[in-house]
Design an enzyme around this catalytic site. Structure first.
Site, PDB file in Angstrom:
ATOM      1  N   LYS A  51      -8.705 -12.473  24.109  1.00 22.89           N
ATOM      2  CA  LYS A  51      -9.554 -13.629  24.398  1.00 22.89           C
ATOM      3  C   LYS A  51     -10.202 -13.475  25.773  1.00 22.89           C
ATOM      4  O   LYS A  51      -9.556 -13.676  26.790  1.00 22.89           O
ATOM      5  CB  LYS A  51      -8.726 -14.911  24.359  1.00 22.89           C
ATOM      6  CG  LYS A  51      -9.493 -16.159  24.776  1.00 22.89           C
ATOM      7  CD  LYS A  51      -8.640 -17.415  24.666  1.00 22.89           C
ATOM      8  CE  LYS A  51      -9.353 -18.620  25.293  1.00 22.89           C
ATOM      9  NZ  LYS A  51      -8.531 -19.834  25.300  1.00 22.89           N
TER      10      LYS A  51
ATOM     11  N   ASP B  71      -1.577 -21.257  26.339  1.00 22.88           N
ATOM     12  CA  ASP B  71      -2.202 -20.266  27.212  1.00 22.88           C
ATOM     13  C   ASP B  71      -1.423 -20.248  28.518  1.00 22.88           C
ATOM     14  O   ASP B  71      -1.518 -21.179  29.315  1.00 22.88           O
ATOM     15  CB  ASP B  71      -3.674 -20.621  27.484  1.00 22.88           C
ATOM     16  CG  ASP B  71      -4.564 -20.434  26.260  1.00 22.88           C
ATOM     17  OD1 ASP B  71      -4.027 -20.503  25.137  1.00 22.88           O
ATOM     18  OD2 ASP B  71      -5.773 -20.220  26.428  1.00 22.88           O
TER      19      ASP B  71
ATOM     20  N   LYS C  71      -5.392 -12.605  27.313  1.00 21.64           N
ATOM     21  CA  LYS C  71      -6.593 -13.336  27.690  1.00 21.64           C
ATOM     22  C   LYS C  71      -6.982 -12.907  29.093  1.00 21.64           C
ATOM     23  O   LYS C  71      -6.121 -12.704  29.943  1.00 21.64           O
ATOM     24  CB  LYS C  71      -6.269 -14.834  27.618  1.00 21.64           C
ATOM     25  CG  LYS C  71      -7.323 -15.774  28.150  1.00 21.64           C
ATOM     26  CD  LYS C  71      -6.922 -17.235  27.880  1.00 21.64           C
ATOM     27  CE  LYS C  71      -7.791 -18.205  28.658  1.00 21.64           C
ATOM     28  NZ  LYS C  71      -7.400 -19.614  28.467  1.00 21.64           N
TER      29      LYS C  71
END
Lengths: 286, 322
Positions: free
Chosen positions: B258, B159, B222
């Site tokens: 996400k 991430d 995300k």
């Protein structure tokens, strides 16, 4: 000049310090003892009960961690506020129970006195309920009461204010959070009490009030895993049996209907009902 | 149709005829249509009123559990806490065998090894936040090293955070090059690109950042680090899902989404699932393409699951503290 229009009351629930209507949108009519319409009250559903338990659970850590002295002060202030609204409570108790002004006044003042009495016990009951235990070793051994958590109260059906105060105040004094189901046929004194609580220093969520049917809401509270104890004062024999069975699934503390005369001295029975006794061993000179 | 998240073809920008120069990127991103803010908010408000009950709710809860990236990103994280989190990820409800495992455990770089060890033999993946998370304020070489160390320690997913300062000042090619470089450092690990929408100010910027990340080779986009409020919101997620949908239409590549941070209740999670279904379709209703970055959400999902299976309300005493 035109005739003034009535301001009709719809009694709301009291959840997390707010006064919402029932999530279900339902209401029921509240009548006085002669059957005349007085007000509409919210008819709470199981989801209102769920929300009330969530609110009580959230409020519990702070309230239980407050010093006993502080809790006593906060509860005493509630009595101060009740004192200023005696007339309103007297008229509501009269309408609900059909008693004389004199008896209604007696009930209201007894309720306020009881609230003060329990407020005073907040920082004293631990000395009475707890103990220093004799042990055969070099230890101090103490037993101290701690609040059990969230207590569901089915308020007495026959005593609209004094019965309610007699069941609610001990729960609060020992540091628990409460979800109360008001007397179905006479909920208005209970609703007015929450209006007092909302303007007192009792933190939001410590007391939550549901108006409606104990038969409908009771089983959800009794089986709810986040409820630690239940007072069945307002349940009839049949309902009490059902609720005891439901409560057994999560090993709740249950106080069966006591059918007591609320006017008599309550003693410490209720105050010591909603606590867990913790015993600690402490080495001497260690 | 079989849908799997594709490894980024390096030429997805080229496929669209978008060059990687500052001018080309700027021209492309600023030619994207503006987001109708009122419309987006009204749309999510309308979808949020959908009533999901009984069997559909049970399905949604299990799906949401399978989509959770169980996250702990605190300075106070210890190997013990990560071990406990991994145990919970493998078997979220010890009282009920039928509760599925979560998708991944998301930790800081230095705890990847611990997580890997405790998740051995399970399907649960290890995600690591890298690239100077959460601010992203470090040189590219430091951020790449951060990434490659996490990959070397066994992270399945990375991430990364974008440089919001560069993005907001219009230095799109810097952000683009960062993502391309980190993607290369990831190797076979999946790359999730955190836009930190709470710092992007407008929905238009969210749309541009989404496209920029996807063009540069992100496998997932995300919303947030969880360190900034507001974190994930429904309108922002809607904008990102629309970007993903349009990107698929334009390139054929399928990108995951996400939302992370601020999603705490089952009710919220179900609203997101409804939004996914109504925006990009049920192709995306799989942990391979939609995740929740969350920690406390899992407990609420488990409580609701227990309510459905036992018929009575459960309570916080019946799940772990964190």
């Amino acid at each position: 000049m035109s005739e003034r229009i009535d301001v009709r009351r719809t009694a709301k629930l009291f959840i997390a310090g707010a006064f919402p209507r029932s999530e279900s949108g339902r209401t029921y009519e509240v009548n006085d003892h002669l059957g005349a319409f007085v007000a509409n009250a919210a008819l709470a559903s199981r989801k209102d009960a769920r929300d009330a338990v969530v609110a009580a659970r959230a409020a519990f850590p702070k309230w239980s961690a407050a010093t006993a002295y502080n809790r006593g002060q906060v509860l005493y202030r509630v009595a101060e506020l009740l004192e200023g609204r005696v007339e309103q409570f007297v008229s509501e108790v009269r309408a609900a129970e059909g008693v004389t002004a004199k008896r209604a006044t007696a009930q209201v003042t007894a309720a306020i006195d009881r609230w003060v009495w329990y407020a005073g016990w907040a920082d004293k009951y631990a000395q009475v309920v707890g103990s220093s235990n004799p042990v055969a070793g070099p230890y101090f051994n103490f037993s101290v009461p701690e609040p059990t958590g969230v207590v569901a109260i089915l308020a007495p059906q026959e005593s609209s204010l004094l019965g309610l105060v007699s069941t609610l105040a001990p729960v609060l004094a020992s540091g628990n959070a409460a979800v109360v189901v008001a007397a179905r046929l006479m909920p208005l004194p209970a609703v007015s009490l929450t209006e007092v609580l909302a303007t007192s220093d009792v933190p939001a969520g410590v007391v939550n009030l549901l108006t409606g049917s104990a038969d409908e809401i009771g089983p959800w509270l009794a089986s709810h895993a986040a409820v630690n104890a239940i007072d069945l004062a307002g349940a009839d024999e049949d309902l009490a049996i059902i609720l005891e069975r439901e409560a057994a699934g999560t090993l709740k503390r249950v106080l069966r209907p006591t059918r007591e005369d609320w006017k008599t001295d309550p003693g410490l029975q209720r105050l010591s009902q909603w606590v867990e006794i913790k015993t600690v061993w402490h080495p001497i000179g260690g | 149709m079989q849908v799997t998240p594709s490894l980024a073809p390096p030429d997805s920008a080229a496929l669209l005829g978008v060059g990687s120069s500052q001018t080309d990127l700027r021209r492309f991103l600023h030619s994207l249509p503006g987001v109708d803010q009122v419309g987006a908010e009204a749309r999510v408000a309308a979808l949020g009123t959908r009533s999901i009950k009984t069997t559909a709710k049970a399905y949604a809860i299990d799906l949401a559990i399978r989509m959770v990236d169980l996250t702990t990103l605190e300075g106070s994280d210890t190997p013990g806490k990560v071990a406990a989190l991994c145990a919970k990820a493998r078997r979220p409800d010890p009282t009920d065998n039928s509760a599925p495992s979560v998708a991944a455990v998301c930790v800081y770089n230095d705890l990847v090894g611990i997580a890997r060890q405790h998740l051995a033999g399970s399907e649960v993946r290890v995600a690591a936040v890298a690239t100077a998370f959460p601010s992203g304020r470090a040189s590219r070489s430091v951020r790449l090293l951060d990434t490659s160390e996490a990959v070397a320690a066994g992270a399945d997913e990375i991430d990364m955070v974008i440089d919001r300062g560069a993005f907001l000042s219009g230095a799109y090619s810097k952000v683009f090059d960062d993502v391309v470089a980190v993607k290369a450092a990831c190797g076979t690990a999946h790359l999730k690109v955190i836009l930190e929408t709470g710092e992007l100010q407008t929905y238009d910027n969210v749309r541009r950042a989404s496209w920029l990340a996807m063009l540069a080779g992100a496998d997932f986009i995300k919303t947030s680090t969880g360190k900034i409020a507001p974190a994930a919101t429904l309108p922002v997620t809607l904008v990102m899902l629309e970007a993903v949908r349009d990107f698929r239409a334009a390139t054929g590549r399928i990108i995951g989404v996400k939302p992370a941070g601020g999603i705490r209740t089952t009710k919220d999670a179900i609203k997101y699932l409804v939004l996914v279904n109504e925006t990009v379709g049920d192709d995306w209703l799989t942990p391979a393409l939609f995740r929740f970055g969350a920690s406390s959400l899992l407990n609420d999902l488990l409580l609701q699951r227990q309510k459905l299976s036992t018929g009575h309300y459960s309570g916080p005493d019946y799940v772990t503290l964190d």
